[in-house]
Write a protein that holds these residues in place. Structure first.
Motif, PDB file in Angstrom:
ATOM      1  N   LYS A 217       0.849  -1.434   0.176  1.00 53.30           N
ATOM      2  CA  LYS A 217       0.060  -0.284   0.165  1.00 53.30           C
ATOM      3  C   LYS A 217       0.901   0.935   0.148  1.00 53.30           C
ATOM      4  N   LEU A 218       1.920   1.321   0.443  1.00 55.95           N
ATOM      5  CA  LEU A 218       2.661   2.169   0.821  1.00 55.95           C
ATOM      6  C   LEU A 218       3.664   2.390  -0.586  1.00 55.95           C
TER       7      LEU A 218
ATOM      8  N   PHE B 147       2.041   1.958  -3.628  1.00 57.18           N
ATOM      9  CA  PHE B 147       0.839   2.971  -4.263  1.00 57.18           C
ATOM     10  C   PHE B 147       1.066   3.627  -4.227  1.00 57.18           C
ATOM     11  N   GLU B 148       1.391   4.277  -2.774  1.00 55.05           N
ATOM     12  CA  GLU B 148       0.725   5.558  -2.269  1.00 55.05           C
ATOM     13  C   GLU B 148       2.257   6.425  -2.473  1.00 55.05           C
ATOM     14  N   MET B 149       3.474   6.201  -2.426  1.00 57.79           N
ATOM     15  CA  MET B 149       4.046   6.818  -2.939  1.00 57.79           C
ATOM     16  C   MET B 149       4.660   6.936  -4.474  1.00 57.79           C
TER      17      MET B 149
ATOM     18  N   ASP C 232       1.710   6.962  -6.801  1.00 58.49           N
ATOM     19  CA  ASP C 232       0.622   8.002  -7.135  1.00 58.49           C
ATOM     20  C   ASP C 232       1.629   8.712  -6.927  1.00 58.49           C
ATOM     21  N   SER C 233       2.197  10.107  -5.624  1.00 57.43           N
ATOM     22  CA  SER C 233       2.689  10.952  -5.208  1.00 57.43           C
ATOM     23  C   SER C 233       3.469  11.543  -6.198  1.00 57.43           C
TER      24      SER C 233
END
Length: 309
Positions: free
Chosen positions: A164-165, A167-169, A171-172
């Motif tokens: 998840k981290l 994916f978030e990173m 996207d960021s």
């Protein structure tokens, strides 16, 4: 790059030779000519060692490690990378980024041979430095390796957490990249728009200048044509005047000649008349003389005859 190498041999420039050799190796590696690429990387390292420039040995060492990794020779890849890590001198943020990236790569190679404790150690070393310099790309790659690490050691919750981290990173970073690219495109668009406006203004000024030049040329042509016409008219006027003057002089000469001829004819006629009259007079006188004598004789004869009587 081969041309650059030939040029360097002809005109030696020692500082550039290792870089040229390394670039040739990179080009060959892109073409999957791994053995040839490895040869040029090793030649680059030899040139660096001859010059005792240990700080420049880092790029070709990493490239050799990458070749070993692509060939599946992970132990050799780890050995070369750890050698490069020992030679890396951290002085700048770029050096810190290289350190964190190299630790990630070593961790990934240890994961390939299931050396999880070593892999976890290098992942931690990489994350410490990456967070210190806020290297999001290194952190993203670290999350990928950690997710794999926890998955392979049988800890799915931690694996999911780091996925998840990741994916978030991702996207960021993607949003940041898009924003950066958008700003760059806006800046480029403004620059292009400004250049376009400048180009239009330049073209308009050029067109105006050409228009003014054409008008000046037309005016000059009209002036020159007018002057030529005036000159032609003036020459024609002079020609006509000269002809009239010549005709007038010719007529005057003719009139003078006629007058002279008339006068001459008058004189001649008068002279002829005088001569004729003189001639007639002379003839008449002669005739009158004879007649007079005869008449006189007749009279004298008559008188004589009268006396006689």
């Amino acid at each position: 790059f081969y041309e650059a190498l030939a040029y360097e041999k002809q005109y030696p420039y020692p500082e550039c030779l290792p870089k040229i050799l390394n670039n040739i190796g990179l080009a060959l590696m892109v073409q999957d000519s791994l053995e040839k690429a490895k040869y040029y990387f090793e030649k680059s390292i030899e040139e660096i060692r001859l010059r005792d420039d240990t700080s420049s040995v880092f790029p070709p060492l990493l490239n050799i490690a990458l070749i070993y990794f692509r060939k599946g020779e992970y132990i050799k890849a780890i050995d070369v990378q750890e050698m490069a890590l020992k030679r890396l001198v951290i002085r700048t943020t770029k050096d810190q980024w290289n350190y964190a990236n190299l630790c990630n790569n070593i961790a990934n190679a240890y994961l390939e041979i299931s050396a999880y404790r070593k892999a976890r150690s290098y992942l931690d070393m990489s994350m410490d430095v990456a967070q210190e310099i806020s290297a999001k790309d290194i952190i993203l790659e670290n999350h990928q390796h950690r997710s794999r690490y926890y998955e392979e050691v049988g800890r799915p919750k931690e694996a999911l957490k780091y996925k998840k981290l990741e994916f978030e990173m991702s996207d960021s970073l993607l949003n940041q990249q898009l924003t950066t690219e958008m700003v760059e495109w806006q800046s480029r668009y403004k620059g292009l728009k400004k250049d376009h406006e400048i180009d239009l203004l330049t073209k308009e000024r050029k067109w105006q200048q050409e228009k003014i030049t054409r008008q000046q040329q037309i005016q000059s042509s009209l002036i020159i044509t007018s002057l030529i016409l005036i000159a032609i008219i003036y020459l024609l006027f002079l020609n006509v005047s000269a002809r009239k003057k010549a005709q007038s002089e010719s007529q005057s000469e003719k009139d003078l000649s006629m007058a002279y001829l008339n006068a001459s004819d008058g004189i001649l006629m008068k002279a002829d008349k005088d001569l004729t009259l003189n001639f007639i007079n002379e003839k008449g006188a002669q005739r009158l003389g004879l007649d007079g004598a005869q008449e006189k004789k007749s009279i004298w004869e008559i008188l004589s005859d009268g006396q006689r009587d």
